[in-house]
Design a protein around this motif. Structure first.
Motif, mmCIF file in Angstrom:
data_model
loop_
_atom_site.group_PDB
_atom_site.id
_atom_site.type_symbol
_atom_site.label_atom_id
_atom_site.label_comp_id
_atom_site.label_asym_id
_atom_site.label_seq_id
_atom_site.Cartn_x
_atom_site.Cartn_y
_atom_site.Cartn_z
ATOM 1 N N THR A 55 101.312 8.526 -72.666
ATOM 2 C CA THR A 55 100.331 9.600 -72.754
ATOM 3 C C THR A 55 101.018 10.855 -73.257
ATOM 4 O O THR A 55 102.113 11.199 -72.808
ATOM 5 C CB THR A 55 99.693 9.897 -71.377
ATOM 6 O OG1 THR A 55 99.026 8.723 -70.910
ATOM 7 C CG2 THR A 55 98.693 11.039 -71.460
ATOM 8 N N ALA A 56 100.386 11.521 -74.199
ATOM 9 C CA ALA A 56 100.893 12.798 -74.691
ATOM 10 C C ALA A 56 99.717 13.759 -74.841
ATOM 11 O O ALA A 56 98.576 13.335 -75.041
ATOM 12 C CB ALA A 56 101.606 12.631 -76.032
ATOM 13 N N TYR A 57 100.001 15.051 -74.748
ATOM 14 C CA TYR A 57 98.952 16.064 -74.906
ATOM 15 C C TYR A 57 99.558 17.306 -75.536
ATOM 16 O O TYR A 57 100.787 17.483 -75.547
ATOM 17 C CB TYR A 57 98.302 16.403 -73.564
ATOM 18 C CG TYR A 57 99.246 17.001 -72.548
ATOM 19 C CD1 TYR A 57 99.337 18.386 -72.367
ATOM 20 C CD2 TYR A 57 100.059 16.182 -71.763
ATOM 21 C CE1 TYR A 57 100.209 18.936 -71.441
ATOM 22 C CE2 TYR A 57 100.935 16.725 -70.841
ATOM 23 C CZ TYR A 57 101.003 18.107 -70.680
ATOM 24 O OH TYR A 57 101.875 18.645 -69.769
ATOM 25 N N ASP A 58 98.708 18.163 -76.052
ATOM 26 C CA ASP A 58 99.144 19.387 -76.707
ATOM 27 C C ASP A 58 99.433 20.444 -75.647
ATOM 28 O O ASP A 58 98.517 21.022 -75.071
ATOM 29 C CB ASP A 58 98.067 19.872 -77.679
ATOM 30 C CG ASP A 58 98.515 21.085 -78.485
ATOM 31 O OD1 ASP A 58 99.630 21.605 -78.231
ATOM 32 O OD2 ASP A 58 97.749 21.525 -79.355
ATOM 33 N N GLU A 59 100.721 20.678 -75.390
ATOM 34 C CA GLU A 59 101.102 21.634 -74.353
ATOM 35 C C GLU A 59 100.748 23.067 -74.732
ATOM 36 O O GLU A 59 100.672 23.943 -73.863
ATOM 37 C CB GLU A 59 102.601 21.512 -74.078
ATOM 38 C CG GLU A 59 103.001 20.144 -73.538
ATOM 39 C CD GLU A 59 104.500 20.004 -73.354
ATOM 40 O OE1 GLU A 59 105.185 21.042 -73.196
ATOM 41 O OE2 GLU A 59 104.995 18.858 -73.366
ATOM 42 N N ALA A 60 100.512 23.327 -76.028
ATOM 43 C CA ALA A 60 100.181 24.679 -76.467
ATOM 44 C C ALA A 60 98.786 25.104 -76.015
ATOM 45 O O ALA A 60 98.444 26.294 -76.122
ATOM 46 C CB ALA A 60 100.286 24.779 -77.992
ATOM 47 N N GLY A 77 97.841 25.406 -73.139
ATOM 48 C CA GLY A 77 98.006 26.325 -72.017
ATOM 49 C C GLY A 77 97.719 25.716 -70.669
ATOM 50 O O GLY A 77 97.160 24.622 -70.558
ATOM 51 N N PRO A 78 98.074 26.422 -69.613
ATOM 52 C CA PRO A 78 97.956 25.889 -68.252
ATOM 53 C C PRO A 78 96.527 25.827 -67.718
ATOM 54 O O PRO A 78 96.296 25.212 -66.681
ATOM 55 C CB PRO A 78 98.801 26.869 -67.421
ATOM 56 C CG PRO A 78 98.733 28.155 -68.196
ATOM 57 C CD PRO A 78 98.705 27.762 -69.640
ATOM 58 N N GLN A 79 95.590 26.453 -68.393
ATOM 59 C CA GLN A 79 94.219 26.462 -67.901
ATOM 60 C C GLN A 79 93.440 25.212 -68.281
ATOM 61 O O GLN A 79 92.325 25.007 -67.801
ATOM 62 C CB GLN A 79 93.484 27.701 -68.437
ATOM 63 C CG GLN A 79 94.122 29.022 -68.046
ATOM 64 C CD GLN A 79 94.284 29.156 -66.537
ATOM 65 O OE1 GLN A 79 93.353 28.866 -65.774
ATOM 66 N NE2 GLN A 79 95.457 29.577 -66.104
ATOM 67 N N LEU A 80 94.011 24.392 -69.153
ATOM 68 C CA LEU A 80 93.349 23.170 -69.592
ATOM 69 C C LEU A 80 94.248 21.968 -69.337
ATOM 70 O O LEU A 80 95.469 22.051 -69.498
ATOM 71 C CB LEU A 80 93.001 23.242 -71.079
ATOM 72 C CG LEU A 80 91.841 24.160 -71.482
ATOM 73 C CD1 LEU A 80 91.741 24.250 -73.001
ATOM 74 C CD2 LEU A 80 90.524 23.658 -70.892
ATOM 75 N N ALA A 109 103.593 14.375 -65.824
ATOM 76 C CA ALA A 109 102.175 14.442 -65.508
ATOM 77 C C ALA A 109 101.393 14.792 -66.775
ATOM 78 O O ALA A 109 101.815 15.619 -67.557
ATOM 79 C CB ALA A 109 101.921 15.509 -64.448
ATOM 80 N N PRO A 110 100.242 14.149 -66.992
ATOM 81 C CA PRO A 110 99.463 14.425 -68.194
ATOM 82 C C PRO A 110 98.584 15.657 -68.026
ATOM 83 O O PRO A 110 97.400 15.558 -67.774
ATOM 84 C CB PRO A 110 98.631 13.157 -68.359
ATOM 85 C CG PRO A 110 98.399 12.699 -66.973
ATOM 86 C CD PRO A 110 99.631 13.066 -66.203
ATOM 87 N N GLY A 111 99.160 16.791 -68.104
ATOM 88 C CA GLY A 111 98.383 18.024 -67.947
ATOM 89 C C GLY A 111 98.492 18.547 -66.545
ATOM 90 O O GLY A 111 98.971 17.890 -65.643
ATOM 91 N N SER A 112 98.081 19.762 -66.351
ATOM 92 C CA SER A 112 98.221 20.386 -65.036
ATOM 93 C C SER A 112 97.143 19.913 -64.101
ATOM 94 O O SER A 112 96.161 19.348 -64.512
ATOM 95 C CB SER A 112 98.130 21.901 -65.191
ATOM 96 O OG SER A 112 96.917 22.262 -65.820
#
Length: 362
Positions: free
Chosen positions: A267-272, A274-277, A359-362
């Motif tokens: 799993t990968a995601y766009d860290e740019a 931000g922490p709100q998503l 972790a895949p996202g916050s």
């Protein structure tokens, strides 16, 4: 080289393609994890093999097969690249494998004193009792049973509320989410390239562990996914944010399928973003809903070490293990005793340490 001992036959693993039909027949007869499909194994050997690996099978009817690689002197381990979530041991049933290891040691080039089966899944092979097996990691799964709505209501209120707020925020910003599922082998090269772009833009790039279309990891995932997709056993999930600025790739999953389950390998995601998503968790919600609605699979397997976010999605957690076999029982007892004296029984196993998971996202 070919050797037979105690009904084990051993040949160079570089000849795996010649024996792939035997492997695939056994795979179809047993627990049939897609992680042990012949196409998955062949890709591992093609990209990560050193030429020293051996392929072995047991009995005229072939009720067990494995690929092993030499370790320190006198020690063999199942071939275990980091990209393989489970050890390359295949058998016709789920009985413990410890009874087969003494014969395997006699067949391996000597002096073979110990063989380690690494990263064993108790679902595929029951864990034997005694001092020769050692905890590896705890891993998670979801049983696909009943409706998604019932499953989702059983999740924590905080998770459901958080993702609902994120969706409301995206709608307010004029952004729609879109889940795309890629299954064609012709699309896998582009999918792996897109996945690599996501990983190389994040923290894994700084550690040198990111998938890239040009590196060995990228070559493995492309080769493996193309091969499995040709028989309808691979899928890649792309998750898009469609907004005023156009489509934006937010998250991806690389998956393999078979034996009643879908395995989320990466799993990968766009860290740019931000922490709100949490784009990967938003994707996970929609993908899981689709899997419940389709009813094609009985299980969703995560593998990898259990992280906090896994526990929000499921309470089905089991412990994977390593299993050692010794040429002589006394050697095993001495080995276990030495480890206890060190106060670190995990070092008894010949296995590598568990890889870190994100972790895949916050």
């Amino acid at each position: 080289m070919s050797a037979t001992a105690a009904h084990w036959t051993v040949v160079p693993a570089r000849d795996f393609a010649r024996h792939a039909a035997r492997w695939q027949r056994l795979h179809a007869a047993g627990a049939a994890s897609p992680l042990l499909a012949a196409d998955f194994v062949q890709a591992l050997l093609d990209v990560f093999g050193t030429g020293r690996e051996l392929l072995a099978w047991h009995g005229d009817d072939t009720d067990a097969m494995t690929i092993v690689a030499p370790g320190r002197r006198g020690v063999w381990n199942t071939f275990q690249p980091a990209q393989a979530p489970v050890g390359l041991w295949l058998q016709a049933d789920t009985r413990p494998a410890d009874g087969l290891l003494a014969g395997l040691l006699q067949a391996l080039p000597g002096p073979a004193l110990m063989v380690g089966l690494t990263q064993c899944d108790p679902v595929l092979m029951a864990r034997p009792g005694g001092a020769r097996s050692f905890d590896y990691i705890r891993t998670a799964r979801i049983t696909v049973q009943g409706s998604f709505d019932d499953y989702w209501l059983a999740r924590g209120k905080n998770l459901r509320s958080n993702l609902k707020k994120q969706r409301n925020r995206l709608r307010q910003d004029g952004i729609a989410t879109r889940l795309e599922i890629v299954r064609s082998p012709d699309d896998m090269a582009a999918a792996v390239a897109d996945y690599g772009k996501l990983e190389t833009s994040g923290w894994k790039a700084t550690e040198g562990t990111a998938v890239d279309a040009a590196n060995d990891q990228g070559r493995f995932y492309r080769t493996m996914l193309e091969a499995l997709a040709r028989r309808g056993a691979a899928s890649v999930y792309r998750y898009w944010f469609d907004g005023p600025a156009g489509p934006h790739l937010a998250a991806m999953d690389l998956c393999v399928e078979g034996g009643g389950c879908i395995v989320i390998l990466k799993t990968a995601y766009d860290e740019a973003l931000g922490p709100q998503l949490s784009p990967a968790l938003l994707m996970r919600e929609e993908a899981t809903r689709g899997l419940f609605d389709e009813g094609r699979f009985e299980r969703i397997e995560f593998y990898g070490r259990v992280m906090e976010w896994h526990t929000r999605w499921t309470d089905e957690i089991r412990t994977m293990y390593h299993l050692n076999g010794y040429r002589w029982p006394l050697l095993g007892r001495l080995h276990a005793l030495a480890a206890r004296k060190k106060g670190d029984s995990a070092r008894v196993s010949a296995a590598p340490p568990a890889p870190a998971a994100a972790a895949p996202g916050s």
